[in-house]
Design a protein around this motif. Structure first.
Motif, mmCIF file in Angstrom:
data_model
loop_
_atom_site.group_PDB
_atom_site.id
_atom_site.type_symbol
_atom_site.label_atom_id
_atom_site.label_comp_id
_atom_site.label_asym_id
_atom_site.label_seq_id
_atom_site.Cartn_x
_atom_site.Cartn_y
_atom_site.Cartn_z
ATOM 1 N N ASN A 63 -29.528 31.750 23.901
ATOM 2 C CA ASN A 63 -29.908 30.382 23.535
ATOM 3 C C ASN A 63 -30.227 30.181 22.063
ATOM 4 O O ASN A 63 -31.146 29.441 21.729
ATOM 5 N N ASP B 75 -23.600 20.530 28.788
ATOM 6 C CA ASP B 75 -24.491 19.486 29.284
ATOM 7 C C ASP B 75 -23.741 18.589 30.263
ATOM 8 O O ASP B 75 -22.560 18.797 30.555
ATOM 9 N N TRP C 245 -23.418 23.026 24.970
ATOM 10 C CA TRP C 245 -24.806 22.925 24.494
ATOM 11 C C TRP C 245 -24.911 23.599 23.135
ATOM 12 O O TRP C 245 -24.419 24.712 22.945
ATOM 13 N N THR D 8 -28.335 22.198 30.872
ATOM 14 C CA THR D 8 -29.328 21.324 30.234
ATOM 15 C C THR D 8 -29.953 20.405 31.272
ATOM 16 O O THR D 8 -29.290 19.961 32.210
ATOM 17 N N ASN E 256 -33.851 23.789 29.835
ATOM 18 C CA ASN E 256 -32.512 24.048 29.317
ATOM 19 C C ASN E 256 -32.317 25.551 29.177
ATOM 20 O O ASN E 256 -33.279 26.278 28.928
#
Length: 468
Positions: free
Chosen positions: A194, A216, A222, A238, A253
């Motif tokens: 992430n 998303d 994302w 998300t 998320n």
């Protein structure tokens, strides 16, 4: 990184206001269920008419799971805590493992299980395998328990293993455990991370795993989803509503969630097609994945999308040849173990096996004899040359005024050397800039919880994506 891609249309038609992957079914009376936009996007009600994941065990390597959560009760096996011992189904503090389990196999509660969170494979079983966790309730990277956790999950009959965490460096034991799982026909699903960087860790890059990024609800990648050539698939990541251990539900998320959705889709397929290998299951997910419009010529796998975002209903119902055993999965290489003393084991590649060893032994005496003879002749030649030179020097004597000693100018064997000029320094070494670590990576699925009561998260902008 920012993508404004929408999704490839089915039949070339656009349905205004449609959600990603498909049209939404009628709204439920339960807000928590309504919050689960991926179920609507996947047209889950149609999916469940084909498969619910029944008979499949998915191992969740994570922190422990709250098996008493009303949306999970009955679907969570005892499992194990690889560090502390005991079961891993009674978690009440750390949320991450429970969240992943609920994405995969929650069944909801209430009348007709219409309330609460429902997983993509609601009849699958969760095998929780608890790893040590950090302060933010996610597994601790490189805790030396991964190999044990993998072997346990395989030996307990899991056919899918979900790993929603980062693991920057793999030990040889961990690599062997991953290879063991692939040899046992287990599908390994890993989150990419992430940080929004083009750098994937060793676990995500290991041959045989399915690396998963996040999109998303509008179909855009994302912007915090890590990417690279190893990415195979993407999935919703998300505003994901899940069950939790310390509280009833959470909203977050992360590519962790994306990996869990792929694991859920794999459970559906393993239930529907029990004779397919892990590679052939991955093949169905890849062959039915969606791509952005206007990008049909995109080189696959794309560093951000992989082969595309999963579409479980198509993966279950499309007519797709089984294909090769390994499908799109790369198989880990195995190296022969060296014999004692560093020598190659008999029969190992490159040695020619036992027969070659016999041939080498039978020819050894001949080579030794020839070598000794050549050595003797060489020594005799040197002796003769020295004697002849010495006799000549005795006749001629040293030059007048010279010392004639060894090591002196003019003495026997001395070869005048050219005095080198001033030492020329090479061009100064250019020190490379400091290595840019791609940010802390304690966990591929580190959550970013949203504040507010259930159902108050921001709505996505209107989109015009494809159907299932």
């Amino acid at each position: 990184m920012s993508f404004t891609r929408t999704l490839r249309l089915v039949g070339g038609a656009v349905v205004a206001g449609a959600l990603l992957f498909g049209a939404a079914p009628p709204a439920s009376a339960d807000q928590i269920r309504d919050d689960q936009w991926p179920l609507k996007a996947f047209n889950a009600e149609s999916v469940w008419k084909v498969s619910t994941g029944k008979g499949v065990t998915v191992a969740v390597l994570d922190d422990a799971v709250n098996g008493d959560h009303p949306d999970l009760k009955g679907n969570v096996l005892p499992g194990t805590d690889v560090e502390n011992g005991g079961s891993a189904d009674q978690e009440s503090r750390d949320d991450h493992g429970t969240s992943m389990a609920s994405i995969i196999a929650a069944h909801g509660h209430g009348a007709g299980n219409s309330e609460g969170v429902k997983g993509l494979a609601p009849d699958a079983k969760i095998l929780p395998v608890a790893l040590p966790v950090e302060a933010d309730d996610v597994p601790e990277p490189n805790s030396d328990n991964l190999a044990e956790a993998l072997k346990y999950a395989v030996d307990q009959g899991a056919s899918v293993i979900n790993m929603s965490f980062g693991w920057s460096v793999l030990t040889e034991e961990e690599k062997q455990a991953l290879s063991y799982a692939t040899k046992k026909n287990v599908l390994l699903v890993v989150a990419t991370g992430n940080e929004g960087v083009g750098h994937l860790d060793e676990l995500t890059s290991f041959p045989g795993v399915v690396a998963v990024g996040a999109v998303d609800r509008a179909g855009q990648v994302w912007d915090e989803s890590n990417y690279g050539p190893q990415v195979m698939l993407t999935a919703p990541g998300t505003l994901i509503r899940t069950a939790a251990a310390s509280k009833p539900y959470r909203l977050a998320n992360g590519t962790s969630d994306s990996a869990a959705y792929v694991s859920g889709a794999a459970a559906l397929l393993r239930s529907k097609f029990p004779d397919l290998t892990a590679g052939q299951i991955a093949n169905r997910l890849v062959k039915t994945a969606g791509l952005p419009p206007g990008q049909t010529g995109m080189k696959l796998p794309d560093p951000h999308y992989g082969y595309g975002f999963i579409r479980p209903l198509r993966a279950l119902t499309n007519d797709i040849p089984a294909g090769s055993k390994n499908g799109p999965l790369k198989i880990p290489e195995t190296e022969p173990a060296p014999a004692a003393g560093g020598a190659s084991a008999p029969g190992a590649p490159g040695t020619g096996g036992d027969q070659a060893s016999e041939h080498q032994d039978s020819g050894l005496g001949t080579f030794v004899i020839v070598g000794i003879a050549a050595g003797v002749l060489g020594v005799l030649a040197v002796i003769v040359a020295v004697v002849v030179r010495q006799k000549k020097n005795e006749r001629n004597g040293p030059p007048p005024g010279g010392s004639g000693g060894f090591g002196s100018p003019g003495g026997p064997g001395f070869v005048p050397q050219q005095q080198p000029g001033p030492y020329q320094h090479p061009a100064p070494y250019q020190q490379p800039g400091p290595y840019q670590q791609p940010g802390p990576y304690p966990h591929s699925g580190a959550y970013h919880p949203q504040q507010g009561a259930p159902g108050t998260f921001p709505s996505a902008p209107p989109v015009q994506p494809p159907g299932q």
